[in-house]
Design a protein around this motif. Structure first.
Motif, mmCIF file in Angstrom:
data_model
loop_
_atom_site.group_PDB
_atom_site.id
_atom_site.type_symbol
_atom_site.label_atom_id
_atom_site.label_comp_id
_atom_site.label_asym_id
_atom_site.label_seq_id
_atom_site.Cartn_x
_atom_site.Cartn_y
_atom_site.Cartn_z
ATOM 1 N N ARG A 1 1.130 -1.182 -0.021
ATOM 2 C CA ARG A 1 0.026 -0.208 0.039
ATOM 3 C C ARG A 1 0.778 1.382 -0.195
ATOM 4 N NH1 ARG A 1 -3.542 0.912 -2.123
ATOM 5 N NH2 ARG A 1 -4.502 2.266 -0.812
ATOM 6 N N ARG A 2 1.805 1.193 0.840
ATOM 7 C CA ARG A 2 2.974 2.460 0.805
ATOM 8 C C ARG A 2 3.346 2.457 -0.608
ATOM 9 N NH1 ARG A 2 5.732 1.331 6.793
ATOM 10 N NH2 ARG A 2 4.265 2.732 7.885
ATOM 11 N N LEU A 3 3.958 1.610 -1.011
ATOM 12 C CA LEU A 3 4.670 1.471 -2.523
ATOM 13 C C LEU A 3 3.470 1.938 -3.610
ATOM 14 C CD1 LEU A 3 6.661 -1.557 -2.491
ATOM 15 C CD2 LEU A 3 7.435 0.618 -2.456
ATOM 16 N N GLU A 4 2.307 1.670 -3.369
ATOM 17 C CA GLU A 4 1.393 2.100 -4.433
ATOM 18 C C GLU A 4 1.148 3.777 -4.217
ATOM 19 O OE1 GLU A 4 -1.874 -0.494 -3.397
ATOM 20 O OE2 GLU A 4 -0.984 -2.136 -4.691
ATOM 21 N N LYS A 5 1.089 4.102 -3.061
ATOM 22 C CA LYS A 5 0.884 5.476 -2.499
ATOM 23 C C LYS A 5 2.135 6.318 -3.357
ATOM 24 C CE LYS A 5 -2.858 5.745 -0.120
ATOM 25 N NZ LYS A 5 -4.013 6.316 -0.489
ATOM 26 N N CYS A 6 3.302 5.906 -3.153
ATOM 27 C CA CYS A 6 4.627 6.700 -3.502
ATOM 28 C C CYS A 6 4.315 6.484 -5.285
ATOM 29 C CB CYS A 6 5.702 5.822 -2.876
ATOM 30 S SG CYS A 6 5.940 5.970 -1.245
ATOM 31 N N ARG A 7 4.151 5.426 -5.839
ATOM 32 C CA ARG A 7 3.917 5.492 -7.129
ATOM 33 C C ARG A 7 3.095 6.531 -7.699
ATOM 34 N NH1 ARG A 7 0.955 3.466 -11.453
ATOM 35 N NH2 ARG A 7 1.981 2.533 -13.384
ATOM 36 N N LYS A 8 1.943 6.464 -7.191
ATOM 37 C CA LYS A 8 0.892 7.540 -7.424
ATOM 38 C C LYS A 8 1.383 8.917 -7.387
ATOM 39 C CE LYS A 8 -3.899 8.942 -6.648
ATOM 40 N NZ LYS A 8 -5.068 8.742 -5.907
ATOM 41 N N GLU A 9 2.204 9.299 -6.437
ATOM 42 C CA GLU A 9 2.518 10.565 -6.060
ATOM 43 C C GLU A 9 3.722 11.087 -6.993
ATOM 44 O OE1 GLU A 9 3.161 11.910 -2.093
ATOM 45 O OE2 GLU A 9 1.203 11.776 -1.786
ATOM 46 N N ILE A 10 4.543 9.915 -7.284
ATOM 47 C CA ILE A 10 5.744 10.300 -7.939
ATOM 48 C C ILE A 10 5.239 10.691 -9.348
ATOM 49 C CG2 ILE A 10 7.496 9.108 -9.480
ATOM 50 C CD1 ILE A 10 8.196 7.534 -6.903
ATOM 51 N N LEU A 11 4.081 9.944 -9.974
ATOM 52 C CA LEU A 11 3.445 10.234 -11.281
ATOM 53 C C LEU A 11 2.701 11.642 -11.327
ATOM 54 C CD1 LEU A 11 2.281 6.650 -12.303
ATOM 55 C CD2 LEU A 11 4.243 7.861 -13.223
ATOM 56 N N SER A 12 2.318 12.007 -10.006
ATOM 57 C CA SER A 12 1.155 13.180 -9.824
ATOM 58 C C SER A 12 2.000 14.459 -9.499
ATOM 59 C CB SER A 12 0.080 12.816 -9.103
ATOM 60 O OG SER A 12 -0.706 11.572 -9.424
ATOM 61 N N PHE A 13 3.066 14.222 -8.925
ATOM 62 C CA PHE A 13 3.799 15.605 -8.369
ATOM 63 C C PHE A 13 5.125 15.419 -8.801
ATOM 64 C CE2 PHE A 13 0.132 14.500 -5.464
ATOM 65 C CZ PHE A 13 -0.597 15.703 -5.678
ATOM 66 N N PRO A 14 5.528 16.137 -9.814
ATOM 67 C CA PRO A 14 7.030 15.845 -10.289
ATOM 68 C C PRO A 14 7.832 16.965 -9.612
ATOM 69 C CG PRO A 14 5.531 16.764 -12.049
ATOM 70 C CD PRO A 14 4.653 16.245 -10.948
ATOM 71 N N GLN A 15 7.092 17.930 -9.034
ATOM 72 C CA GLN A 15 8.205 18.743 -8.255
ATOM 73 C C GLN A 15 8.327 18.087 -7.052
ATOM 74 O OE1 GLN A 15 4.726 18.588 -8.695
ATOM 75 N NE2 GLN A 15 3.407 19.815 -6.976
ATOM 76 N N TYR A 16 8.084 17.180 -6.475
ATOM 77 C CA TYR A 16 8.711 16.525 -5.323
ATOM 78 C C TYR A 16 9.550 15.500 -5.618
ATOM 79 C CZ TYR A 16 4.264 18.407 -3.102
ATOM 80 O OH TYR A 16 3.364 19.126 -2.523
ATOM 81 N N SER A 17 10.756 15.522 -4.723
ATOM 82 C CA SER A 17 11.751 14.724 -5.025
ATOM 83 C C SER A 17 11.371 13.256 -4.695
ATOM 84 C CB SER A 17 12.871 14.820 -4.029
ATOM 85 O OG SER A 17 12.723 14.956 -2.463
ATOM 86 N N VAL A 18 11.716 12.098 -5.062
ATOM 87 C CA VAL A 18 11.547 10.792 -4.504
ATOM 88 C C VAL A 18 11.739 10.535 -3.097
ATOM 89 C CG1 VAL A 18 12.321 8.265 -4.885
ATOM 90 C CG2 VAL A 18 12.115 9.857 -6.922
ATOM 91 N N SER A 19 12.757 11.343 -2.636
ATOM 92 C CA SER A 19 13.346 10.974 -1.129
ATOM 93 C C SER A 19 11.982 11.544 -0.383
ATOM 94 C CB SER A 19 14.353 11.570 -0.672
ATOM 95 O OG SER A 19 14.499 12.864 -1.105
ATOM 96 N N THR A 20 11.253 12.880 -0.521
ATOM 97 C CA THR A 20 10.416 13.364 0.049
ATOM 98 C C THR A 20 9.179 12.344 -0.083
ATOM 99 O OG1 THR A 20 11.276 15.681 -0.449
ATOM 100 C CG2 THR A 20 8.775 15.332 -0.062
ATOM 101 N N ILE A 21 8.968 12.104 -1.228
ATOM 102 C CA ILE A 21 7.553 11.222 -1.236
ATOM 103 C C ILE A 21 7.802 10.184 -0.434
ATOM 104 C CG2 ILE A 21 6.346 9.874 -2.918
ATOM 105 C CD1 ILE A 21 6.896 11.709 -4.849
#
Length: 339
Positions: A283-303
């Motif tokens: 579930r956490r990984l799915e949330k991260c994937r969604k935000e990586i695709l939806s919010f490019p202004q955020y770094s991977v580490s932040t997400i």
């Protein structure tokens, strides 16, 4: 064709299938030599529904015609058949893809189904449900037609607490929710070829909602909802969603928050072929994937840190194992969202 049905690979008989208007897969004994029909039909049912043994009718030839529609996460089967007996024996292995409940709507003829020491006799319009993985027996002395809605076990348990107590019970198609559900699904089946794929798919969830309500109407009155595995699993999953971003979320925290034992919780997830913490990580990984695709202004580490991960290298490995691509690769290869 999804994981439920693989006739191209497994039904290795020439000429037994045809596609009808790209709306479904037709499988019929009419395309098989008479002497091969019993073996063919038994193999087809074993692949598509459950491992059974077939006893053909004695007073007429063996005939069965099955039209399979993939229906979002469900499957709708339209079946016409001469009379026959199907029996699933105890301790017979089954595929993971067959871990389903099968909701039956009788359209014509007569139909007897037995499971868990209960016997239900259906008349046209009536509904029943059975567990495809457990012993059962289906019998009809004459020709019949029926619809089967195949529902994955986890989905059915989420929708209907105590579904295991609803098998082999008759839901009348003459009045009430049974009549509404039966008419709706039959209408969807009749009109499938006249609808666009998106329209037909949109009816799957509504059909399952109506079938759930119809089955609820016959669920035993003495059923204790508070002890239902379905309700408990929903409780645990809701708790996980609320605290998913908390890096301290673990088995002990979930057990304390839901007032259920850790052993019982893990047993619930074992039914879904996973474990509690594997589910949390997924579930956490799915949330991260969604935000990586939806919010490019955020770094991977932040997400990653936002969703409870505290080790970036471990997160990257887990992400790649789960999705087949590194999170940074996904971030830079994905197109920017259109505003």
């Amino acid at each position: 064709m999804n994981k439920h049905a693989k006739p191209d690979m497994e039904l290795n008989l020439a000429g037994e299938k045809s596609i009808m208007n790209n709306k479904g897969l037709m499988l019929s004994t009419a395309n098989v030599l008479a002497e091969d029909r019993r073996d063919w039909l038994q193999e087809m049912i074993c692949q598509e529904y459950a491992r059974v043994e077939i006893t053909p009718p004695t007073n007429q030839g063996l005939f069965n015609e099955t039209l399979l529609h993939e229906w979002e996460k469900l499957r709708l089967s339209v079946i016409r058949s001469h009379g026959l007996t199907l029996e699933r024996l105890p301790r017979e292995p089954h595929k993971n893809s067959q871990d389903n409940y099968l909701a039956v709507i009788l359209v014509s003829g007569h139909y007897l189904m037995e499971q868990d020491g209960k016997e239900v006799f259906l008349e046209p319009g009536d509904i029943t449900i059975y567990d495809a993985t457990r012993p059962h027996r289906i019998y009809s002395s004459t020709g019949f037609s029926k619809l089967i809605v195949t529902v994955p076990r986890a989905m059915m348990r989420d929708r209907l607490a105590g579904v295991e107590y609803c098998t082999a019970l008759q839901v009348s198609g003459k009045s009430g929710m049974g009549a509404v559900a039966s008419s709706f699904v039959q209408s969807a089946a009749r009109q499938a070829e006249n609808m666009r794929p998106a329209e037909f798919s949109a009816l799957a969830g509504q059909s399952l909602d109506l079938l759930t309500l119809a089955l609820t109407s016959v669920r035993p009155q003495n059923f204790n909802l508070s002890r239902s595995r379905s309700v408990s699993l929903r409780l645990v999953k809701d708790f996980i969603e609320r605290y998913l971003a908390d890096s301290l979320l673990d088995t002990a925290m979930i057990a304390t928050g839901t007032h259920l034992s850790a052993r019982y919780i893990n047993d619930l997830f074992r039914d879904e072929n996973t474990s509690l913490m594997r589910y949390v990580w997924a579930r956490r990984l799915e949330k991260c994937r969604k935000e990586i695709l939806s919010f490019p202004q955020y770094s991977v580490s932040t997400i990653a840190f936002r969703w409870g991960f505290n080790d970036l290298s471990h997160f990257s490995r887990a992400f790649k194992n789960h999705f087949g691509v590194c999170p940074r690769t996904l971030k830079f290869d994905s197109p920017s969202p259109v505003s």
